[in-house]
Write a protein that holds these residues in place. Structure first.
Motif, PDB file in Angstrom:
ATOM      1  N   PHE A  26      24.299   0.936  53.853  1.00 48.67           N
ATOM      2  CA  PHE A  26      24.829   0.075  54.941  1.00 48.67           C
ATOM      3  C   PHE A  26      26.197   1.574  55.704  1.00 48.67           C
ATOM      4  O   PHE A  26      26.719   1.570  56.589  1.00 48.67           O
ATOM      5  CB  PHE A  26      25.974  -0.784  53.840  1.00 48.67           C
ATOM      6  N   TRP A  27      27.065   2.210  54.457  1.00 43.40           N
ATOM      7  CA  TRP A  27      27.365   2.654  55.448  1.00 43.40           C
ATOM      8  C   TRP A  27      27.185   4.165  55.930  1.00 43.40           C
ATOM      9  O   TRP A  27      27.854   5.247  56.809  1.00 43.40           O
ATOM     10  CB  TRP A  27      28.618   4.205  53.996  1.00 43.40           C
ATOM     11  N   PRO A  29      24.406   4.579  58.354  1.00 40.77           N
ATOM     12  CA  PRO A  29      23.703   4.310  59.106  1.00 40.77           C
ATOM     13  C   PRO A  29      24.783   3.891  60.239  1.00 40.77           C
ATOM     14  O   PRO A  29      25.846   4.495  61.520  1.00 40.77           O
ATOM     15  CB  PRO A  29      22.964   3.035  59.316  1.00 40.77           C
ATOM     16  N   LYS A  30      26.298   3.701  59.686  1.00 43.11           N
ATOM     17  CA  LYS A  30      27.288   3.458  60.944  1.00 43.11           C
ATOM     18  C   LYS A  30      28.039   4.500  61.207  1.00 43.11           C
ATOM     19  O   LYS A  30      29.099   4.707  61.798  1.00 43.11           O
ATOM     20  CB  LYS A  30      28.486   2.559  59.761  1.00 43.11           C
ATOM     21  N   MET A  31      28.086   5.267  59.878  1.00 47.52           N
ATOM     22  CA  MET A  31      28.560   6.832  60.110  1.00 47.52           C
ATOM     23  C   MET A  31      28.132   7.703  61.450  1.00 47.52           C
ATOM     24  O   MET A  31      28.769   8.161  61.990  1.00 47.52           O
ATOM     25  CB  MET A  31      28.757   7.582  59.110  1.00 47.52           C
ATOM     26  N   LYS A  33      25.826   6.343  63.781  1.00 47.30           N
ATOM     27  CA  LYS A  33      25.970   5.934  65.136  1.00 47.30           C
ATOM     28  C   LYS A  33      27.506   6.157  65.634  1.00 47.30           C
ATOM     29  O   LYS A  33      28.043   6.958  67.309  1.00 47.30           O
ATOM     30  CB  LYS A  33      26.262   4.138  64.963  1.00 47.30           C
ATOM     31  N   ILE A  34      28.658   6.207  64.702  1.00 47.24           N
ATOM     32  CA  ILE A  34      30.316   6.441  65.041  1.00 47.24           C
ATOM     33  C   ILE A  34      30.248   8.124  65.121  1.00 47.24           C
ATOM     34  O   ILE A  34      31.185   8.245  66.291  1.00 47.24           O
ATOM     35  CB  ILE A  34      31.213   6.547  63.640  1.00 47.24           C
ATOM     36  N   SER A  35      28.893   9.208  64.532  1.00 45.17           N
ATOM     37  CA  SER A  35      28.794   9.949  65.035  1.00 45.17           C
ATOM     38  C   SER A  35      28.834  10.421  66.465  1.00 45.17           C
ATOM     39  O   SER A  35      28.822  11.213  66.835  1.00 45.17           O
ATOM     40  CB  SER A  35      29.091  10.754  63.626  1.00 45.17           C
ATOM     41  N   GLU A  37      28.522   8.574  67.886  1.00 45.55           N
ATOM     42  CA  GLU A  37      29.580   7.909  69.982  1.00 45.55           C
ATOM     43  C   GLU A  37      30.358   9.312  69.692  1.00 45.55           C
ATOM     44  O   GLU A  37      31.113  10.008  71.192  1.00 45.55           O
ATOM     45  CB  GLU A  37      30.037   6.818  69.656  1.00 45.55           C
ATOM     46  N   SER A  43      24.366  14.244  69.465  1.00 44.01           N
ATOM     47  CA  SER A  43      23.560  12.613  69.677  1.00 44.01           C
ATOM     48  C   SER A  43      21.643  12.463  69.076  1.00 44.01           C
ATOM     49  O   SER A  43      22.145  11.873  68.494  1.00 44.01           O
ATOM     50  CB  SER A  43      24.457  11.602  70.294  1.00 44.01           C
ATOM     51  N   LYS A  46      21.156  11.830  64.932  1.00 43.33           N
ATOM     52  CA  LYS A  46      21.655  11.015  64.627  1.00 43.33           C
ATOM     53  C   LYS A  46      20.062  10.490  63.793  1.00 43.33           C
ATOM     54  O   LYS A  46      20.306  10.851  62.563  1.00 43.33           O
ATOM     55  CB  LYS A  46      21.876   9.848  65.549  1.00 43.33           C
TER      56      LYS A  46
END
Length: 158
Positions: A26-27, A29-31, A33-35, A37, A43, A46
């Motif tokens: 959970f955490w 992949p979100k991080m 994506k934020i990184s 962006e 990028s 990633k």
């Protein structure tokens, strides 16, 4: 060792395994994506970084499995066996695997000039923790082999 102590160790190791799994699912992949962006110039890294971290989970969970195996041997009062030595050896190799993968990742990201200081510190902390685990398991394995050797000599003399 008391049964409740072994159960507490099993539960704490299971908790660490579940937390790492949840963070990876959970955490992380979100991080990523934020990184991606926030820093579009890197990028393209990633997915390689995500797969690299996921790949390091393999030796981590192998080490967790063998730790459970070792605790099961302790629970059955069979801690002084060759099987326990094999589990400790696998734990050492798993920790070394984590060290190698994270070191390679840090070197690669540093070469690409894409290593944020926070990620570098987390990587170094993981490397240091894995090093401590590898040294401790290695020392414990050597002591266990010596105890097994003494136990076998005593069994032969009686």
């Amino acid at each position: 060792m008391k049964r409740w102590m072994v159960n507490a160790l099993k539960m704490s190791i299971a908790l660490v395994g579940v937390i790492v799994l949840l963070l990876c699912i959970f955490w992380l992949p979100k991080m990523a994506k934020i990184s991606a962006e926030m820093f579009p110039e890197v990028s393209y890294l990633k997915y390689p970084v995500l797969f690299g971290i996921y790949f390091t989970c393999i030796p981590f969970y192998i080490g967790i499995f063998h730790t459970f195996k070792l605790l099961k041997l302790i629970d059955k009062k069979n801690a002084f066996t060759k099987e326990a030595c094999k589990s400790l050896r696998v734990i050492v190799f798993s920790a070394i695997g984590v060290i190698v993968f994270y070191t390679a990742g840090i070197i690669y990201l540093n070469k690409e000039a894409a290593l944020p200081p926070g990620l570098g510190l987390v990587g170094i902390a993981i490397i240091f923790a894995s090093f401590v685990i590898a040294v401790f398991a290695s020392v414990l394995k050597e002591l266990l082999m010596k105890v097994i050797e003494i136990k076998n000599e005593n069994d032969l003399t009686i």
